[in-house]
Design a protein around this motif. Structure first.
Motif, short mmCIF file in Angstrom:
data_model
loop_
_atom_site.label_atom_id
_atom_site.label_comp_id
_atom_site.label_asym_id
_atom_site.label_seq_id
_atom_site.Cartn_x
_atom_site.Cartn_y
_atom_site.Cartn_z
N MET A 581 3.37 26.97 -6.00
CA MET A 581 2.85 27.34 -7.31
C MET A 581 3.74 28.37 -7.98
O MET A 581 4.00 28.31 -9.19
CB MET A 581 1.42 27.89 -7.16
N ALA A 582 4.24 29.32 -7.18
CA ALA A 582 5.14 30.33 -7.74
C ALA A 582 6.40 29.68 -8.30
O ALA A 582 6.91 30.08 -9.36
CB ALA A 582 5.51 31.35 -6.65
N SER A 583 6.88 28.64 -7.62
CA SER A 583 8.09 27.95 -8.08
C SER A 583 7.87 27.28 -9.43
O SER A 583 8.76 27.28 -10.29
CB SER A 583 8.51 26.91 -7.03
N VAL A 584 6.69 26.70 -9.63
CA VAL A 584 6.38 26.06 -10.91
C VAL A 584 6.49 27.07 -12.05
O VAL A 584 7.12 26.81 -13.09
CB VAL A 584 4.97 25.43 -10.89
N PHE A 585 5.88 28.22 -11.87
CA PHE A 585 5.90 29.24 -12.92
C PHE A 585 7.31 29.79 -13.15
O PHE A 585 7.74 29.97 -14.29
CB PHE A 585 4.95 30.38 -12.55
N GLN A 586 8.04 30.06 -12.07
CA GLN A 586 9.36 30.66 -12.21
C GLN A 586 10.34 29.73 -12.91
O GLN A 586 11.17 30.17 -13.71
CB GLN A 586 9.90 31.07 -10.84
N LYS A 587 10.24 28.43 -12.64
CA LYS A 587 11.13 27.47 -13.28
C LYS A 587 10.89 27.40 -14.79
O LYS A 587 11.76 26.97 -15.54
CB LYS A 587 10.96 26.09 -12.65
N LEU A 588 9.70 27.81 -15.20
CA LEU A 588 9.37 27.78 -16.63
C LEU A 588 9.54 29.14 -17.29
O LEU A 588 9.09 29.36 -18.41
CB LEU A 588 7.93 27.29 -16.81
N GLY A 589 10.22 30.06 -16.59
CA GLY A 589 10.56 31.35 -17.19
C GLY A 589 9.50 32.41 -17.11
O GLY A 589 9.57 33.41 -17.85
N ALA A 590 8.51 32.25 -16.22
CA ALA A 590 7.47 33.26 -16.10
C ALA A 590 8.04 34.55 -15.52
O ALA A 590 8.95 34.54 -14.69
CB ALA A 590 6.34 32.74 -15.21
#
Length: 618
Positions: A581-590
Motif C-alpha cells: 500500500m505504501a508503494s501505491v501512494f509513493q509512486k503517485l507522489g505522496a
C-alpha cells in the motif's frame, strides 16, 4: 370469399353472438364502420379484443343494449366505459386467450380481421398482428376481413388461406401508428442502469410501455443480441439496423426475430413488409415459457406502476381502478428466470408521472392487484440504481428497494419498514446517493488486467456482502486494514460501514459478478475531516484479487470525487509493514510523514497533483 354487403350483417350476427375485433394496428376499421351501421338491429352482442390503437367507436353509449365490450386490455378509450359499468375487463395473460377462444369459456362466433391482398396461391397475410388473431380465425363460425394493400405482407404463420375468409371488404387505409413519448431524464438514467444488466449475446424481450422501449434504445452498443418478443417496435427495429441485433447467438429459432405483434411507425411497417428475418408466431407460442427459456441469457424488460419494498409488482390497477392489462409479462418474467443466465427486469422511474408520489411503496392502495409476486422478481431498476432481489431476505430487499427510491421518500419508507418489523431498529440511516438528482449513473463496468468488474458505491444492502468479504480475509489482511487483531464483523458493525453519507464521505467497491450475485473484491473509502479541506482514505483488497490495480483504480475514483467537492488533501495512515500500500501512494507522489516509535506512516497527497499523476499514468 364473398364481397361484404350491408345486408349480409343480418346473416353474420346472431343475437347473443361473441365477435372478435383484430388487434393493435390491425383493427379493420372499414369493416367495423360497416358493422356499426347495422348495430341498431343487434341484440346483446359481445365484442372482445386485446390491445388496439386508435378510436374505439363501438364503446359509445348509443350502442348500449346492442353491443357490449369485454376487453383483455384497457386503453384510455375503454377505461371510462369499464369504470361506468358499460364494458368489461377480463384479466388474462395473452398466452391463455387463444385457448379461451377455441374452448368453451369464450368461444368466438365472428372474427373481424384485417389482411393483405391475396397472392397468386390465394393466401393472405395477417400482417402486423398474429397474436390472438389466428386463434380467433380458427375458432370463428364467420370471418370477415378488410383487405388492405397497406398491410405488410409477412410470411410464416402470418399467412392464412383465403378459404378461411367468408366475407371481405377492400379498403386501402394507412395503418395507425404509435408515437412513443420523448423520454425524460429519469427514464434515460433507469435505462442506462438496466442496460448494464444485459450481456452481449442476450436474447431480449420488452413489454408495451415507454420505459421498456427507452431501455431498448440504450442497447445500441451491445453485440450479437437476439429478439424473442411479443411486441416488435421501432426501438427493436433500430437495434437490428445498427447491428446490435443479429440473432446469431439465439438457441431457439436463431437468425430470426420472433414476435407476434408489430406496433409503431410507418417506417417500422415498411421494414417488416416482405422481411424474411421476421418470424411471426401466435401469442400462445411466443409466450410459452418452455420456448422462452430455450434461449440462453434471455432478458425480459417490463415496466410497473408500483413496486413494494418486498418486491411485489402492481401493473394493471391503481387501487380499485384498472389500467392496461396482463399482457405477456408473467410468461416472460418466468421464462427469462428459467433461462440459463437469464434476467427478468422490472424498470420504472422512482416517481409517478405527475411527480407527486413514489412508485416504490411500503404498501399498495386498497384494491390494487399484485401482477408479479415477490418470488418472481429478480431485478428492480430505477434512475437511482438496481435492486437485486433474487435469493435475498426481506431485510436485504427492503434496504435495496429503499436505495433505489427517490431520496425524498427514503426516510418514510425506512420508517414504515421499522413499523412492520421488516428491519432491525439499528438500521436507521437513510440511504444517500452521490448526487440526489440522479444526474449521473453511479455504477459502471470496468476492465482491470483483462477482467471485468462492476464498480459502484457501497450501499446498506451490501451489509451481508461486506461481512462475507471480511471473513474471506486472512488474519494478516485484517490486521493490516484495521491496525489491530479483529476476529469478528457483526451485522450492526457491517451496516455502519456500508451506511455512508455518500454526499459527504465516499465508499466505493469493485464487485465480481456471478450470475445474479455480486461479490465484493475491493473497497475504497474516504472520510472527510471536520475542516472539509482534507479526508482520510483507506483500502482493502481481497487476497485473490491483488496485483490487479484495484487500489490504484479506487484511489483515482476517490480523488476525482474529492476534487469535485473542493477537498484539497487526501491522507492515509499505513502500517510500516504494509509495503504494497505504501508503494501505491509513493509512486503517485505522496509525501510520507513518520514519527519515531510509531508503527505506521502517514501519506499526504495533494488532490490536484494526484489526479494529474493518475491521468498521466492511465
Amino acid at each position: 370469399m364473398k364481397p361484404l354487403s350491408q345486408e349480409a350483417w343480418g346473416d353474420i350476427i346472431n343475437p347473443g353472438s361473441r365477435m372478435f375485433i383484430g388487434s393493435g394496428a390491425a383493427v379493420p376499421f372499414a369493416v367495423v364502420e360497416s358493422m356499426l351501421k347495422e348495430a341498431g338491429s343487434f341484440r346483446d352482442v359481445e365484442l372482445t379484443h386485446i390491445h388496439t390503437i386508435g378510436e374505439m367507436p363501438w364503446v359509445a353509449k348509443k350502442y348500449d343494449g346492442s353491443l357490449r365490450t369485454n376487453t383483455f386490455f384497457l386503453t384510455p378509450s375503454i377505461q371510462q366505459a369499464v369504470a361506468a359499468g358499460r364494458a368489461d375487463y377480463t384479466p388474462c395473460p395473452l398466452s391463455d386467450v387463444p385457448s379461451l377462444f377455441g374452448g368453451h369459456l369464450l368461444p368466438v362466433d365472428v372474427a373481424l380481421i384485417q389482411v393483405s391482398p391475396p397472392d397468386a396461391q390465394g393466401y393472405v397475410s395477417l400482417g402486423v398482428s398474429v397474436d390472438v388473431v389466428k386463434a380467433a380465425v380458427k375458432a370463428a363460425r364467420v370471418v370477415v376481413a378488410q383487405i388492405n394493400p397497406s398491410m405488410p405482407n409477412i410470411g410464416g404463420l402470418a399467412r392464412i388461406s383465403g378459404r378461411n375468409i367468408h366475407y371481405y371488404l377492400e379498403a386501402d387505409r394507412p395503418l395507425p401508428v404509435i408515437d412513443w413519448d420523448v423520454p425524460n431524464a429519469a427514464q434515460l438514467k433507469a435505462a442506462e442502469y438496466a442496460s448494464q444488466l444485459v450481456e452481449d449475446g442476450s436474447t431480449i424481450q420488452a413489454g408495451l410501455g415507454n420505459t421498456p422501449q427507452v431501455v431498448l434504445s440504450a442497447l445500441k452498443d451491445h453485440k450479437h443480441l437476439g429478439i424473442h418478443t411479443g411486441l416488435f417496435s421501432d426501438a427493436m427495429m433500430e437495434l437490428v439496423q445498427c447491428g446490435a441485433v443479429d440473432n446469431s447467438m439465439k438457441h431457439y429459432h436463431d437468425g430470426k426475430v420472433v414476435c407476434s405483434t408489430v406496433l409503431g411507425s410507418k417506417r417500422l411497417y415498411d421494414f417488416v413488409d416482405g422481411n424474411d428475418g421476421i418470424e411471426m408466431q401466435p401469442s400462445d407460442w411466443v409466450s410459452d415459457v418452455s420456448r422462452i427459456e430455450k434461449n440462453d441469457r434471455m432478458v425480459a424488460i417490463h415496466g410497473a406502476y408500483e413496486v413494494d419494498l418486498t418486491g411485489q409488482v402492481v401493473r394493471d390497477s391503481r387501487g380499485h381502478r384498472f389500467y392496461g392489462g396482463m399482457g405477456n409479462t408473467q410468461d416472460f418474467i418466468r421464462g427469462s428466470a428459467h433461462s440459463k443466465h437469464g434476467r427478468p427486469l422490472i424498470v420504472l422511474t422512482s416517481m409517478s408521472d405527475d411527480g407527486k408520489s413514489s412508485r416504490i411503496v411500503s404498501g399498495f392502495k386498497p384494491g390494487s392487484g399484485v401482477n408479479t409476486g415477490r418470488g418472481d422478481v429478480h431485478y428492480v431498476v430505477t434512475e437511482y440504481g438496481v435492486a437485486r432481489l433474487r435469493g435475498r431476505s426481506i431485510r436485504e430487499r427492503v434496504l435495496n428497494m429503499v436505495e433505489v427510491a427517490h431520496p425524498d421518500h427514503r426516510e418514510k419508507l425506512l420508517r414504515d419498514a421499522h413499523t412492520w418489523g421488516w428491519i432491525p431498529k439499528f438500521y436507521n440511516v437513510t440511504p444517500t446517493s452521490m448526487k440526489d438528482d440522479a444526474s449521473e449513473v453511479e455504477s459502471r463496468r470496468v476492465e482491470l488486467k483483462g477482467h471485468s468488474f462492476m464498480f459502484r458505491p457501497l450501499h446498506p444492502s451490501d451489509t451481508r456482502g461486506l461481512q462475507e468479504f471480511f471473513y474471506s480475509h486472512t488474519q494478516e489482511t485484517v490486521n493490516m486494514r484495521y491496525g489491530h487483531v479483529k476476529d469478528r464483523l457483526t451485522n450492526e458493525s457491517a451496516y455502519k460501514l456500508t451506511s455512508v453519507d455518500q454526499a459527504v464521505d465516499a465508499a466505493f467497491a469493485l464487485f465480481d459478478e456471478h450470475d445474479h450475485r455480486q461479490e465484493i473484491c475491493a473497497v475504497g473509502r474516504f472520510y472527510c475531516d471536520a475542516s472539509g479541506d482534507s479526508a482520510e482514505v483507506a483500502f482493502v483488497v481481497g487476497e485473490k484479487k491483488r496485483r490487479m490495480g484495484m487500489s490504484r483504480f479506487l484511489l483515482g475514483e476517490l480523488a476525482s470525487v474529492a476534487q469535485q467537492r473542493g477537498i484539497k488533501t487526501l491522507w492515509a495512515s499505513v502500517l510500516k509493514r504494509n509495503k504494497a500500500m505504501a508503494s501505491v501512494f509513493q509512486k503517485l507522489g505522496a509525501v510520507k510523514e513518520s514519527e519515531l516509535g510509531e508503527d505506521s506512516d502517514d501519506f499526504l497527497m495533494d488532490v490536484g497533483q494526484l489526479n494529474k499523476s493518475l491521468h498521466r499514468s492511465s
